[in-house]
Scaffold this active site. Structure first.
Site, PDB file in Angstrom:
ATOM      1  N   HIS A 121      -3.390 120.012  24.993  1.00 54.39           N
ATOM      2  CA  HIS A 121      -2.872 121.353  24.424  1.00 54.39           C
ATOM      3  C   HIS A 121      -3.218 122.368  24.779  1.00 54.39           C
ATOM      4  CE1 HIS A 121      -2.074 123.785  20.682  1.00 54.39           C
ATOM      5  NE2 HIS A 121      -1.300 122.589  20.277  1.00 54.39           N
ATOM      6  N   ASP A 198     -11.080 117.186  21.750  1.00 49.92           N
ATOM      7  CA  ASP A 198      -9.857 117.889  20.795  1.00 49.92           C
ATOM      8  C   ASP A 198      -9.498 116.798  19.979  1.00 49.92           C
ATOM      9  OD1 ASP A 198      -7.718 118.730  19.490  1.00 49.92           O
ATOM     10  OD2 ASP A 198      -6.728 119.275  21.449  1.00 49.92           O
ATOM     11  N   GLN A 201      -5.304 115.308  16.724  1.00 55.07           N
ATOM     12  CA  GLN A 201      -4.651 114.147  16.512  1.00 55.07           C
ATOM     13  C   GLN A 201      -5.310 112.898  16.176  1.00 55.07           C
ATOM     14  OE1 GLN A 201      -1.435 114.666  16.228  1.00 55.07           O
ATOM     15  NE2 GLN A 201      -1.320 116.759  17.140  1.00 55.07           N
ATOM     16  N   LYS A 224      -3.695 119.150   9.535  1.00 58.64           N
ATOM     17  CA  LYS A 224      -3.098 117.741  10.181  1.00 58.64           C
ATOM     18  C   LYS A 224      -3.784 116.917   9.362  1.00 58.64           C
ATOM     19  CE  LYS A 224      -2.540 119.672  14.736  1.00 58.64           C
ATOM     20  NZ  LYS A 224      -1.390 120.650  14.835  1.00 58.64           N
ATOM     21  N   CYS A 362       3.115 122.926  22.840  1.00 59.67           N
ATOM     22  CA  CYS A 362       1.770 123.437  23.493  1.00 59.67           C
ATOM     23  C   CYS A 362       1.186 122.571  24.492  1.00 59.67           C
ATOM     24  CB  CYS A 362       1.050 123.714  22.300  1.00 59.67           C
ATOM     25  SG  CYS A 362       1.632 124.790  21.075  1.00 59.67           S
TER      26      CYS A 362
END
Lengths: 405, 154
Positions: A121, A198, A201, A224, A362
Protein backbone atom coordinates in the site's frame (compact mmCIF):
# COMPACT_ATOMS: atom_id res chain seq x y z
CA UNK A 1 -21.57 -19.25 15.01
CA UNK A 2 -24.67 -17.50 13.68
CA UNK A 3 -23.76 -14.81 11.18
CA UNK A 4 -27.33 -13.51 11.15
CA UNK A 5 -27.02 -12.77 14.84
CA UNK A 6 -23.64 -11.11 14.40
CA UNK A 7 -24.95 -9.02 11.53
CA UNK A 8 -27.76 -7.74 13.77
CA UNK A 9 -25.14 -6.18 16.01
CA UNK A 10 -24.28 -3.76 13.17
CA UNK A 11 -26.92 -1.00 12.97
CA UNK A 12 -25.85 0.02 9.45
CA UNK A 13 -27.56 -3.07 8.03
CA UNK A 14 -30.95 -1.58 8.98
CA UNK A 15 -30.35 1.09 6.36
CA UNK A 16 -31.54 0.84 2.77
CA UNK A 17 -29.24 1.78 -0.10
CA UNK A 18 -31.21 2.92 -3.19
CA UNK A 19 -34.13 0.94 -1.67
CA UNK A 20 -32.03 -2.23 -1.43
CA UNK A 21 -30.50 -4.09 1.46
CA UNK A 22 -26.88 -3.15 1.96
CA UNK A 23 -24.41 -5.73 0.67
CA UNK A 24 -21.23 -4.37 2.18
CA UNK A 25 -18.18 -5.77 0.44
CA UNK A 26 -15.71 -3.00 1.22
CA UNK A 27 -14.31 -4.08 4.57
CA UNK A 28 -10.71 -4.03 3.35
CA UNK A 29 -11.28 -0.31 2.92
CA UNK A 30 -13.03 0.12 6.26
CA UNK A 31 -15.23 -2.15 8.32
CA UNK A 32 -18.67 -1.33 9.67
CA UNK A 33 -19.07 -0.73 13.39
CA UNK A 34 -20.97 -2.89 15.88
CA UNK A 35 -23.45 -1.07 18.14
CA UNK A 36 -21.28 -1.64 21.22
CA UNK A 37 -18.53 0.47 19.68
CA UNK A 38 -20.86 3.27 18.59
CA UNK A 39 -22.57 3.27 21.99
CA UNK A 40 -19.27 3.34 23.82
CA UNK A 41 -18.24 6.55 22.07
CA UNK A 42 -21.58 8.12 22.91
CA UNK A 43 -21.45 6.94 26.54
CA UNK A 44 -17.94 8.21 27.03
CA UNK A 45 -18.77 11.67 25.73
CA UNK A 46 -22.10 11.74 27.56
CA UNK A 47 -21.14 10.46 30.98
CA UNK A 48 -17.40 10.07 31.40
CA UNK A 49 -15.56 12.59 29.31
CA UNK A 50 -12.31 14.10 30.41
CA UNK A 51 -8.86 14.42 28.96
CA UNK A 52 -6.48 11.68 30.06
CA UNK A 53 -3.12 11.63 31.80
CA UNK A 54 -3.13 15.22 32.97
CA UNK A 55 -5.58 16.34 35.65
CA UNK A 56 -6.13 14.66 38.99
CA UNK A 57 -9.90 15.10 39.25
CA UNK A 58 -12.29 12.18 39.33
CA UNK A 59 -13.23 12.18 35.64
CA UNK A 60 -9.62 12.51 34.51
CA UNK A 61 -8.50 9.56 36.60
CA UNK A 62 -11.40 7.42 35.39
CA UNK A 63 -10.81 8.34 31.74
CA UNK A 64 -7.09 7.63 32.08
CA UNK A 65 -7.87 4.20 33.47
CA UNK A 66 -10.24 3.45 30.61
CA UNK A 67 -7.67 4.62 28.08
CA UNK A 68 -4.97 2.44 29.61
CA UNK A 69 -7.37 -0.52 29.79
CA UNK A 70 -7.53 -0.52 25.99
CA UNK A 71 -3.75 -0.58 25.84
CA UNK A 72 -3.76 -3.69 28.00
CA UNK A 73 -6.53 -5.27 25.91
CA UNK A 74 -4.55 -4.66 22.72
CA UNK A 75 -1.40 -6.02 24.34
CA UNK A 76 -3.21 -9.24 25.26
CA UNK A 77 -5.01 -9.49 21.94
CA UNK A 78 -1.80 -9.37 19.93
CA UNK A 79 0.25 -11.16 22.60
CA UNK A 80 2.85 -8.46 23.07
CA UNK A 81 5.27 -8.94 25.94
CA UNK A 82 4.79 -5.54 27.49
CA UNK A 83 1.92 -3.07 27.63
CA UNK A 84 4.35 -0.26 26.82
CA UNK A 85 5.02 -1.81 23.44
CA UNK A 86 1.57 -0.56 22.39
CA UNK A 87 1.53 3.00 21.04
CA UNK A 88 -1.67 4.67 19.87
CA UNK A 89 -1.44 6.69 16.67
CA UNK A 90 -3.93 8.42 14.42
CA UNK A 91 -3.87 5.47 12.08
CA UNK A 92 -1.70 2.74 10.60
CA UNK A 93 -0.36 5.36 8.21
CA UNK A 94 0.96 7.41 11.11
CA UNK A 95 2.33 4.26 12.71
CA UNK A 96 4.37 3.46 9.60
CA UNK A 97 5.48 7.08 9.25
CA UNK A 98 6.58 7.03 12.89
CA UNK A 99 8.73 3.97 12.28
CA UNK A 100 10.28 5.28 9.06
CA UNK A 101 10.87 8.73 10.49
CA UNK A 102 12.51 7.65 13.74
CA UNK A 103 14.60 4.92 12.13
CA UNK A 104 15.60 7.49 9.55
CA UNK A 105 16.66 9.91 12.28
CA UNK A 106 18.85 7.56 14.21
CA UNK A 107 19.39 4.19 12.58
CA UNK A 108 19.37 4.12 8.78
CA UNK A 109 22.38 5.61 7.05
CA UNK A 110 23.03 6.83 3.54
CA UNK A 111 23.35 3.90 1.17
CA UNK A 112 21.40 1.51 3.41
CA UNK A 113 18.74 -0.53 1.66
CA UNK A 114 15.11 -1.05 2.59
CA UNK A 115 13.31 -4.02 1.06
CA UNK A 116 9.58 -3.71 0.46
CA UNK A 117 7.31 -5.59 -1.96
CA UNK A 118 5.26 -4.83 -5.06
CA UNK A 119 2.16 -5.53 -3.00
CA UNK A 120 2.64 -2.61 -0.65
CA UNK A 121 0.00 0.00 0.00
CA UNK A 122 1.26 3.54 -0.60
CA UNK A 123 1.46 4.00 3.17
CA UNK A 124 4.20 1.38 3.30
CA UNK A 125 6.12 2.90 0.42
CA UNK A 126 5.84 6.69 0.58
CA UNK A 127 7.32 6.99 4.13
CA UNK A 128 10.38 5.06 2.92
CA UNK A 129 10.49 7.21 -0.19
CA UNK A 130 10.87 10.23 2.12
CA UNK A 131 14.07 8.62 3.41
CA UNK A 132 15.17 7.92 -0.13
CA UNK A 133 14.95 11.69 -0.68
CA UNK A 134 16.32 12.90 2.64
CA UNK A 135 18.87 10.23 3.52
CA UNK A 136 19.66 8.69 0.18
CA UNK A 137 18.63 5.21 1.24
CA UNK A 138 17.78 2.74 -1.51
CA UNK A 139 14.42 0.98 -1.84
CA UNK A 140 14.29 -2.49 -3.38
CA UNK A 141 11.11 -4.30 -4.38
CA UNK A 142 10.45 -7.99 -3.90
CA UNK A 143 8.41 -9.07 -6.92
CA UNK A 144 5.14 -10.97 -7.01
CA UNK A 145 4.88 -14.35 -8.69
CA UNK A 146 2.16 -15.42 -11.14
CA UNK A 147 -0.27 -16.04 -8.29
CA UNK A 148 0.20 -12.59 -6.79
CA UNK A 149 2.22 -13.91 -3.86
CA UNK A 150 5.51 -12.89 -2.30
CA UNK A 151 7.51 -15.98 -1.46
CA UNK A 152 10.20 -16.43 1.14
CA UNK A 153 12.59 -17.32 -1.71
CA UNK A 154 11.92 -14.02 -3.43
CA UNK A 155 12.62 -12.11 -0.22
CA UNK A 156 15.84 -14.07 0.28
CA UNK A 157 16.89 -13.31 -3.29
CA UNK A 158 16.38 -9.57 -2.83
CA UNK A 159 18.32 -9.30 0.44
CA UNK A 160 21.75 -7.77 -0.06
CA UNK A 161 24.54 -7.10 2.46
CA UNK A 162 23.22 -3.54 2.62
CA UNK A 163 19.63 -4.48 3.50
CA UNK A 164 18.91 -3.01 6.92
CA UNK A 165 15.15 -3.31 7.00
CA UNK A 166 12.30 -5.27 5.46
CA UNK A 167 8.84 -3.69 5.49
CA UNK A 168 6.02 -5.90 4.26
CA UNK A 169 2.28 -6.26 4.32
CA UNK A 170 0.82 -9.14 6.33
CA UNK A 171 -2.05 -9.57 3.87
CA UNK A 172 -2.30 -7.91 0.47
CA UNK A 173 -5.31 -5.62 0.08
CA UNK A 174 -5.45 -6.49 -3.63
CA UNK A 175 -4.44 -10.10 -4.25
CA UNK A 176 -5.32 -11.26 -0.75
CA UNK A 177 -1.95 -13.03 -0.44
CA UNK A 178 -0.96 -13.76 3.15
CA UNK A 179 2.79 -13.33 3.45
CA UNK A 180 4.97 -15.77 5.41
CA UNK A 181 5.81 -13.08 7.93
CA UNK A 182 7.13 -15.42 10.59
CA UNK A 183 9.54 -17.13 8.19
CA UNK A 184 10.60 -13.83 6.65
CA UNK A 185 11.30 -12.47 10.13
CA UNK A 186 13.34 -15.54 11.09
CA UNK A 187 15.42 -15.16 7.96
CA UNK A 188 15.82 -11.41 8.41
CA UNK A 189 16.88 -11.70 12.02
CA UNK A 190 19.66 -14.15 11.17
CA UNK A 191 21.08 -11.33 9.05
CA UNK A 192 20.45 -8.55 11.58
CA UNK A 193 17.64 -7.03 9.48
CA UNK A 194 14.70 -5.25 11.14
CA UNK A 195 11.19 -6.35 10.12
CA UNK A 196 8.26 -3.93 9.94
CA UNK A 197 4.80 -5.33 9.17
CA UNK A 198 1.89 -3.37 7.72
CA UNK A 199 -0.89 -5.21 9.53
CA UNK A 200 -3.84 -3.19 8.21
CA UNK A 201 -5.41 -6.19 6.53
CA UNK A 202 -3.85 -8.79 8.79
CA UNK A 203 -5.10 -7.51 12.13
CA UNK A 204 -8.86 -7.74 11.46
CA UNK A 205 -8.70 -11.16 9.84
CA UNK A 206 -5.77 -13.17 11.20
CA UNK A 207 -4.63 -14.47 14.55
CA UNK A 208 -2.05 -12.08 15.94
CA UNK A 209 0.79 -13.22 18.13
CA UNK A 210 3.66 -10.77 18.23
CA UNK A 211 5.90 -13.10 20.20
CA UNK A 212 5.37 -15.85 17.67
CA UNK A 213 5.75 -13.60 14.61
CA UNK A 214 8.72 -11.91 16.31
CA UNK A 215 8.61 -8.91 13.95
CA UNK A 216 10.08 -5.66 15.28
CA UNK A 217 7.13 -3.41 14.42
CA UNK A 218 3.51 -4.10 13.50
CA UNK A 219 1.06 -1.39 12.38
CA UNK A 220 -2.69 -1.75 12.94
CA UNK A 221 -5.60 0.25 11.54
CA UNK A 222 -8.44 0.25 14.08
CA UNK A 223 -11.20 1.34 11.71
CA UNK A 224 -10.66 -1.79 9.63
CA UNK A 225 -10.99 -3.83 12.82
CA UNK A 226 -14.60 -2.92 13.66
CA UNK A 227 -13.27 0.08 15.55
CA UNK A 228 -13.43 3.87 15.27
CA UNK A 229 -11.70 5.98 12.63
CA UNK A 230 -8.78 8.23 13.51
CA UNK A 231 -7.00 5.54 15.46
CA UNK A 232 -4.14 3.17 14.83
CA UNK A 233 -1.83 1.05 16.91
CA UNK A 234 1.88 0.70 16.56
CA UNK A 235 3.37 -2.35 18.18
CA UNK A 236 7.12 -1.99 18.57
CA UNK A 237 9.60 -4.11 20.46
CA UNK A 238 10.50 -2.34 23.67
CA UNK A 239 14.20 -2.17 22.85
CA UNK A 240 13.42 -0.25 19.66
CA UNK A 241 10.86 2.09 21.14
CA UNK A 242 13.25 2.88 23.99
CA UNK A 243 16.20 3.42 21.71
CA UNK A 244 14.56 5.45 18.94
CA UNK A 245 14.01 9.22 19.25
CA UNK A 246 10.52 10.74 19.66
CA UNK A 247 8.41 11.35 16.56
CA UNK A 248 6.30 14.38 17.44
CA UNK A 249 6.93 16.93 20.14
CA UNK A 250 4.31 18.44 22.42
CA UNK A 251 2.42 17.97 25.64
CA UNK A 252 2.36 14.58 27.29
CA UNK A 253 5.55 13.25 25.71
CA UNK A 254 7.99 15.19 27.87
CA UNK A 255 9.67 14.60 31.19
CA UNK A 256 11.18 18.00 31.90
CA UNK A 257 11.25 21.17 29.81
CA UNK A 258 13.78 23.93 30.48
CA UNK A 259 14.98 26.85 28.38
CA UNK A 260 18.22 25.06 27.61
CA UNK A 261 17.23 21.40 27.71
CA UNK A 262 14.32 19.01 27.31
CA UNK A 263 14.05 15.42 28.41
CA UNK A 264 11.42 13.09 27.09
CA UNK A 265 8.86 10.93 28.83
CA UNK A 266 8.95 7.18 29.26
CA UNK A 267 7.11 4.75 27.03
CA UNK A 268 4.43 4.85 25.82
CA UNK A 269 3.97 8.60 26.52
CA UNK A 270 7.12 9.35 24.54
CA UNK A 271 5.20 8.59 21.34
CA UNK A 272 1.80 9.99 22.29
CA UNK A 273 2.24 13.75 22.00
CA UNK A 274 -0.79 15.97 22.40
CA UNK A 275 -4.34 14.99 23.24
CA UNK A 276 -4.94 11.62 21.72
CA UNK A 277 -8.07 10.19 20.10
CA UNK A 278 -9.36 9.45 23.57
CA UNK A 279 -12.93 8.41 22.83
CA UNK A 280 -11.76 6.23 19.97
CA UNK A 281 -9.17 4.47 22.11
CA UNK A 282 -11.75 3.80 24.81
CA UNK A 283 -14.28 2.54 22.27
CA UNK A 284 -11.69 0.36 20.57
CA UNK A 285 -11.69 -1.79 23.69
CA UNK A 286 -15.21 -2.82 22.65
CA UNK A 287 -13.96 -3.80 19.17
CA UNK A 288 -11.39 -6.11 20.74
CA UNK A 289 -14.01 -7.58 23.06
CA UNK A 290 -16.35 -8.02 20.10
CA UNK A 291 -13.69 -9.93 18.14
CA UNK A 292 -12.80 -11.97 21.22
CA UNK A 293 -16.45 -12.88 21.77
CA UNK A 294 -16.59 -14.40 18.28
CA UNK A 295 -13.10 -15.88 18.43
CA UNK A 296 -10.51 -15.16 15.77
CA UNK A 297 -10.44 -18.84 14.70
CA UNK A 298 -14.15 -18.55 13.89
CA UNK A 299 -13.59 -15.29 12.03
CA UNK A 300 -10.84 -16.91 9.99
CA UNK A 301 -12.77 -20.02 9.06
CA UNK A 302 -15.92 -18.05 8.17
CA UNK A 303 -13.97 -15.68 5.94
CA UNK A 304 -12.01 -18.52 4.34
CA UNK A 305 -15.34 -20.17 3.43
CA UNK A 306 -16.60 -16.93 1.93
CA UNK A 307 -13.48 -16.39 -0.14
CA UNK A 308 -13.52 -19.93 -1.47
CA UNK A 309 -17.19 -19.60 -2.38
CA UNK A 310 -16.71 -16.17 -3.98
CA UNK A 311 -13.67 -17.29 -5.90
CA UNK A 312 -15.52 -20.26 -7.39
CA UNK A 313 -18.49 -18.09 -8.26
CA UNK A 314 -16.45 -15.44 -10.04
CA UNK A 315 -14.20 -17.96 -11.77
CA UNK A 316 -17.32 -19.45 -13.35
CA UNK A 317 -18.51 -16.04 -14.52
CA UNK A 318 -17.33 -15.42 -18.06
CA UNK A 319 -15.37 -12.25 -18.69
CA UNK A 320 -14.60 -11.83 -14.99
CA UNK A 321 -10.89 -12.11 -14.32
CA UNK A 322 -9.70 -12.56 -10.76
CA UNK A 323 -6.45 -10.87 -9.76
CA UNK A 324 -4.06 -13.24 -8.07
CA UNK A 325 -4.62 -16.78 -6.95
CA UNK A 326 -2.54 -17.16 -3.80
CA UNK A 327 -2.56 -20.45 -1.93
CA UNK A 328 -2.85 -18.62 1.35
CA UNK A 329 -5.55 -16.04 0.71
CA UNK A 330 -7.42 -13.56 2.89
CA UNK A 331 -10.90 -12.13 2.31
CA UNK A 332 -10.21 -10.07 -0.79
CA UNK A 333 -11.58 -10.70 -4.29
CA UNK A 334 -10.10 -8.25 -6.79
CA UNK A 335 -11.21 -8.55 -10.38
CA UNK A 336 -11.62 -6.93 -13.74
CA UNK A 337 -14.30 -7.39 -16.37
CA UNK A 338 -13.05 -7.15 -19.91
CA UNK A 339 -14.74 -4.19 -21.59
CA UNK A 340 -16.00 -2.54 -18.39
CA UNK A 341 -13.89 -0.11 -16.40
CA UNK A 342 -13.88 -0.78 -12.63
CA UNK A 343 -15.52 2.59 -11.90
CA UNK A 344 -18.42 1.71 -14.11
CA UNK A 345 -18.68 -1.66 -12.37
CA UNK A 346 -18.74 0.02 -8.95
CA UNK A 347 -21.41 2.55 -9.98
CA UNK A 348 -23.64 -0.15 -11.43
CA UNK A 349 -23.22 -2.46 -8.43
CA UNK A 350 -23.98 0.40 -6.08
CA UNK A 351 -27.41 0.77 -7.62
CA UNK A 352 -28.19 -2.70 -6.22
CA UNK A 353 -26.83 -1.75 -2.81
CA UNK A 354 -23.60 -3.65 -3.40
CA UNK A 355 -20.70 -1.61 -2.03
CA UNK A 356 -17.30 -2.46 -3.51
CA UNK A 357 -14.16 -0.46 -4.15
CA UNK A 358 -12.83 0.50 -7.57
CA UNK A 359 -9.50 2.05 -8.40
CA UNK A 360 -5.90 1.20 -7.64
CA UNK A 361 -6.59 0.70 -3.91
CA UNK A 362 -3.49 2.80 -3.11
CA UNK A 363 -1.35 0.17 -4.85
CA UNK A 364 -0.20 1.82 -8.07
CA UNK A 365 3.06 -0.15 -8.15
CA UNK A 366 1.09 -3.41 -8.19
CA UNK A 367 -1.39 -2.22 -10.82
CA UNK A 368 1.48 -1.05 -13.03
CA UNK A 369 3.03 -4.49 -12.66
CA UNK A 370 -0.27 -6.14 -13.60
CA UNK A 371 -0.54 -3.67 -16.47
CA UNK A 372 -4.03 -2.50 -15.52
CA UNK A 373 -4.96 1.05 -14.51
CA UNK A 374 -7.49 -0.07 -11.93
CA UNK A 375 -9.43 -3.01 -10.56
CA UNK A 376 -12.68 -3.72 -8.75
CA UNK A 377 -12.45 -5.23 -5.29
CA UNK A 378 -14.96 -7.04 -3.14
CA UNK A 379 -13.71 -7.69 0.38
CA UNK A 380 -15.44 -9.50 3.22
CA UNK A 381 -15.91 -9.05 6.92
CA UNK A 382 -17.47 -11.04 9.71
CA UNK A 383 -21.01 -9.89 8.79
CA UNK A 384 -20.93 -11.16 5.19
CA UNK A 385 -22.73 -14.25 3.96
CA UNK A 386 -22.72 -16.37 0.83
CA UNK A 387 -25.94 -14.56 -0.13
CA UNK A 388 -23.91 -11.36 -0.34
CA UNK A 389 -21.55 -13.01 -2.82
CA UNK A 390 -24.49 -14.33 -4.84
CA UNK A 391 -25.83 -10.79 -4.99
CA UNK A 392 -22.37 -9.59 -6.07
CA UNK A 393 -22.39 -12.11 -8.88
CA UNK A 394 -25.94 -11.17 -9.94
CA UNK A 395 -25.06 -7.50 -10.00
CA UNK A 396 -21.95 -8.26 -12.05
CA UNK A 397 -24.24 -10.00 -14.52
CA UNK A 398 -26.46 -6.93 -14.63
CA UNK A 399 -23.39 -4.85 -15.32
CA UNK A 400 -22.44 -7.12 -18.21
CA UNK A 401 -25.97 -6.78 -19.56
CA UNK A 402 -25.82 -2.98 -19.48
CA UNK A 403 -22.54 -3.12 -21.37
CA UNK A 404 -23.94 -5.64 -23.85
CA UNK A 405 -21.41 -8.32 -22.93
CA UNK B 1 -33.76 4.20 -13.96
CA UNK B 2 -30.79 6.41 -13.19
CA UNK B 3 -28.35 3.85 -14.52
CA UNK B 4 -30.09 3.92 -17.87
CA UNK B 5 -29.75 7.68 -17.96
CA UNK B 6 -26.07 7.41 -17.10
CA UNK B 7 -25.20 4.61 -19.48
CA UNK B 8 -27.08 5.64 -22.59
CA UNK B 9 -26.34 3.76 -25.80
CA UNK B 10 -24.35 6.66 -27.20
CA UNK B 11 -22.12 6.73 -24.10
CA UNK B 12 -21.52 2.99 -24.27
CA UNK B 13 -20.82 3.21 -27.97
CA UNK B 14 -18.34 6.10 -27.64
CA UNK B 15 -16.84 4.42 -24.56
CA UNK B 16 -16.26 1.24 -26.51
CA UNK B 17 -15.09 2.86 -29.74
CA UNK B 18 -13.75 6.25 -28.78
CA UNK B 19 -13.24 8.69 -31.67
CA UNK B 20 -9.88 10.44 -31.95
CA UNK B 21 -8.12 8.09 -29.56
CA UNK B 22 -4.70 8.76 -31.04
CA UNK B 23 -1.97 11.37 -31.11
CA UNK B 24 -2.50 14.17 -33.63
CA UNK B 25 0.37 14.44 -36.07
CA UNK B 26 2.00 17.85 -35.87
CA UNK B 27 -0.06 18.95 -32.84
CA UNK B 28 0.88 22.40 -31.51
CA UNK B 29 -0.96 22.38 -28.17
CA UNK B 30 -1.24 19.58 -25.65
CA UNK B 31 -1.77 18.95 -21.95
CA UNK B 32 -1.99 16.05 -19.54
CA UNK B 33 -4.62 15.46 -16.92
CA UNK B 34 -5.10 12.87 -14.27
CA UNK B 35 -7.58 11.86 -11.65
CA UNK B 36 -5.45 10.93 -8.61
CA UNK B 37 -8.43 9.37 -6.91
CA UNK B 38 -8.69 6.58 -9.46
CA UNK B 39 -5.44 6.78 -11.43
CA UNK B 40 -7.18 7.60 -14.71
CA UNK B 41 -5.22 9.78 -17.09
CA UNK B 42 -5.70 11.64 -20.33
CA UNK B 43 -3.44 13.48 -22.76
CA UNK B 44 -5.18 15.94 -25.07
CA UNK B 45 -3.62 17.09 -28.36
CA UNK B 46 -4.76 20.05 -30.46
CA UNK B 47 -3.63 21.21 -33.87
CA UNK B 48 -4.51 24.83 -34.57
CA UNK B 49 -4.15 26.23 -38.06
CA UNK B 50 -2.96 29.71 -39.10
CA UNK B 51 -6.39 31.19 -38.31
CA UNK B 52 -6.24 29.64 -34.81
CA UNK B 53 -9.01 27.23 -35.67
CA UNK B 54 -8.82 23.69 -34.25
CA UNK B 55 -7.96 21.62 -37.26
CA UNK B 56 -7.62 18.40 -35.33
CA UNK B 57 -8.15 17.26 -31.76
CA UNK B 58 -7.30 13.90 -30.24
CA UNK B 59 -6.54 12.22 -26.96
CA UNK B 60 -4.70 9.32 -25.43
CA UNK B 61 -5.41 7.68 -22.11
CA UNK B 62 -7.56 5.20 -20.34
CA UNK B 63 -10.57 5.49 -18.15
CA UNK B 64 -14.16 4.51 -17.54
CA UNK B 65 -16.92 4.59 -20.13
CA UNK B 66 -17.97 8.05 -18.98
CA UNK B 67 -14.51 9.59 -19.30
CA UNK B 68 -13.74 7.91 -22.61
CA UNK B 69 -17.10 8.89 -24.12
CA UNK B 70 -16.74 12.44 -22.84
CA UNK B 71 -13.26 12.84 -24.38
CA UNK B 72 -14.46 11.19 -27.58
CA UNK B 73 -17.44 13.52 -28.02
CA UNK B 74 -15.41 16.55 -26.98
CA UNK B 75 -12.60 16.00 -29.47
CA UNK B 76 -15.17 15.46 -32.21
CA UNK B 77 -17.15 18.62 -31.70
CA UNK B 78 -14.27 20.95 -30.95
CA UNK B 79 -12.88 20.61 -34.45
CA UNK B 80 -13.54 23.73 -36.50
CA UNK B 81 -13.91 25.95 -33.42
CA UNK B 82 -11.49 28.68 -32.32
CA UNK B 83 -10.12 29.05 -28.79
CA UNK B 84 -12.79 31.52 -27.69
CA UNK B 85 -15.59 29.31 -28.96
CA UNK B 86 -14.02 26.18 -27.50
CA UNK B 87 -13.62 27.73 -24.07
CA UNK B 88 -17.19 28.95 -24.07
CA UNK B 89 -18.37 25.47 -24.94
CA UNK B 90 -16.28 24.08 -22.06
CA UNK B 91 -17.95 26.50 -19.62
CA UNK B 92 -21.35 25.61 -20.99
CA UNK B 93 -20.61 21.89 -20.68
CA UNK B 94 -19.25 22.19 -17.12
CA UNK B 95 -22.31 24.22 -16.13
CA UNK B 96 -24.62 21.59 -17.57
CA UNK B 97 -22.79 18.68 -15.91
CA UNK B 98 -23.02 20.35 -12.52
CA UNK B 99 -26.39 22.10 -12.45
CA UNK B 100 -27.83 23.71 -15.57
CA UNK B 101 -30.75 21.84 -17.15
CA UNK B 102 -29.57 22.59 -20.67
CA UNK B 103 -26.76 23.83 -22.90
CA UNK B 104 -26.94 27.44 -24.06
CA UNK B 105 -23.85 28.09 -26.17
CA UNK B 106 -24.54 29.56 -29.59
CA UNK B 107 -21.44 27.76 -30.83
CA UNK B 108 -23.07 24.37 -30.45
CA UNK B 109 -25.37 22.96 -33.09
CA UNK B 110 -28.58 21.22 -32.00
CA UNK B 111 -27.02 17.90 -32.95
CA UNK B 112 -23.94 18.62 -30.83
CA UNK B 113 -26.12 19.68 -27.91
CA UNK B 114 -28.06 16.42 -28.12
CA UNK B 115 -24.86 14.42 -28.06
CA UNK B 116 -23.48 16.32 -25.07
CA UNK B 117 -26.76 16.06 -23.18
CA UNK B 118 -26.24 12.29 -23.18
CA UNK B 119 -23.65 12.96 -20.48
CA UNK B 120 -26.13 14.85 -18.28
CA UNK B 121 -26.98 11.67 -16.34
CA UNK B 122 -23.66 12.12 -14.55
CA UNK B 123 -25.26 14.92 -12.52
CA UNK B 124 -26.88 12.36 -10.27
CA UNK B 125 -23.53 10.73 -9.56
CA UNK B 126 -21.36 13.37 -7.87
CA UNK B 127 -18.41 10.96 -7.59
CA UNK B 128 -18.44 10.50 -11.35
CA UNK B 129 -18.56 14.16 -12.41
CA UNK B 130 -14.76 14.18 -12.45
CA UNK B 131 -14.76 11.34 -14.97
CA UNK B 132 -16.83 13.44 -17.36
CA UNK B 133 -14.93 16.69 -16.88
CA UNK B 134 -11.26 15.64 -16.81
CA UNK B 135 -10.69 15.82 -20.57
CA UNK B 136 -12.47 19.21 -20.77
CA UNK B 137 -10.29 20.77 -18.08
CA UNK B 138 -7.30 19.24 -19.83
CA UNK B 139 -8.28 20.79 -23.14
CA UNK B 140 -8.45 24.25 -21.53
CA UNK B 141 -5.03 23.59 -20.09
CA UNK B 142 -3.74 22.73 -23.57
CA UNK B 143 -5.07 26.05 -24.95
CA UNK B 144 -3.44 27.89 -22.05
CA UNK B 145 -0.21 25.96 -22.57
CA UNK B 146 -0.05 24.93 -18.92
CA UNK B 147 2.89 22.67 -18.32
CA UNK B 148 1.51 21.37 -15.06
CA UNK B 149 -0.71 18.35 -15.19
CA UNK B 150 -4.41 18.97 -14.60
CA UNK B 151 -5.68 17.26 -11.48
CA UNK B 152 -9.38 16.80 -10.91
CA UNK B 153 -8.84 17.30 -7.19
CA UNK B 154 -8.03 20.98 -7.74
Amino acid sequence: MKIDQIKKEFPIFDEKIHNNDLVYLDSANSSQKPKVVVDRINDFYTKQFSNVGRSVHYLAVAATNLYENTRTSVQKYINAKDKNEIVFTKGATEALNLVANTLGQSYLQEGDEVLITELEHHSNYVPWHFLRKSKNIKINFAEINEEGEITLDEIEKKITPKTKLISITHLSNVTGAILPVKEITQLAHTKGIIVVVDGCQGAPHLKLDMQDLDCDFYAISCHKMYGPTGLGVLYGKKKWLEELPPYQGGGGMINEVKKDRISYGELPNKYEAGTMATAQVIAFDQSIKFLESIGIENVMSHEADLVEYGQELLQKNNSVKLIGNPKNKGGVLSFTIEGVHPHDIATILDEDGVAIRAGHHCCQILHDKLNIPASARASVGIYNTKDDLDQLNNSINNCKKIFNL
Amino acid sequence: MNLKELYQEIILEHGKNPRNLRKTEGFNKDAKGNNPLCGDNVHVYLKLNGQKIVEDASFEGSGCAISMASASIMTDLIKGKNEHEAKEIVQDFLGMIKENPELKSEYLSEDEKTKLMCLSGVKQYPMRVKCATLSWHTMVSAFDENIEEVKTEN
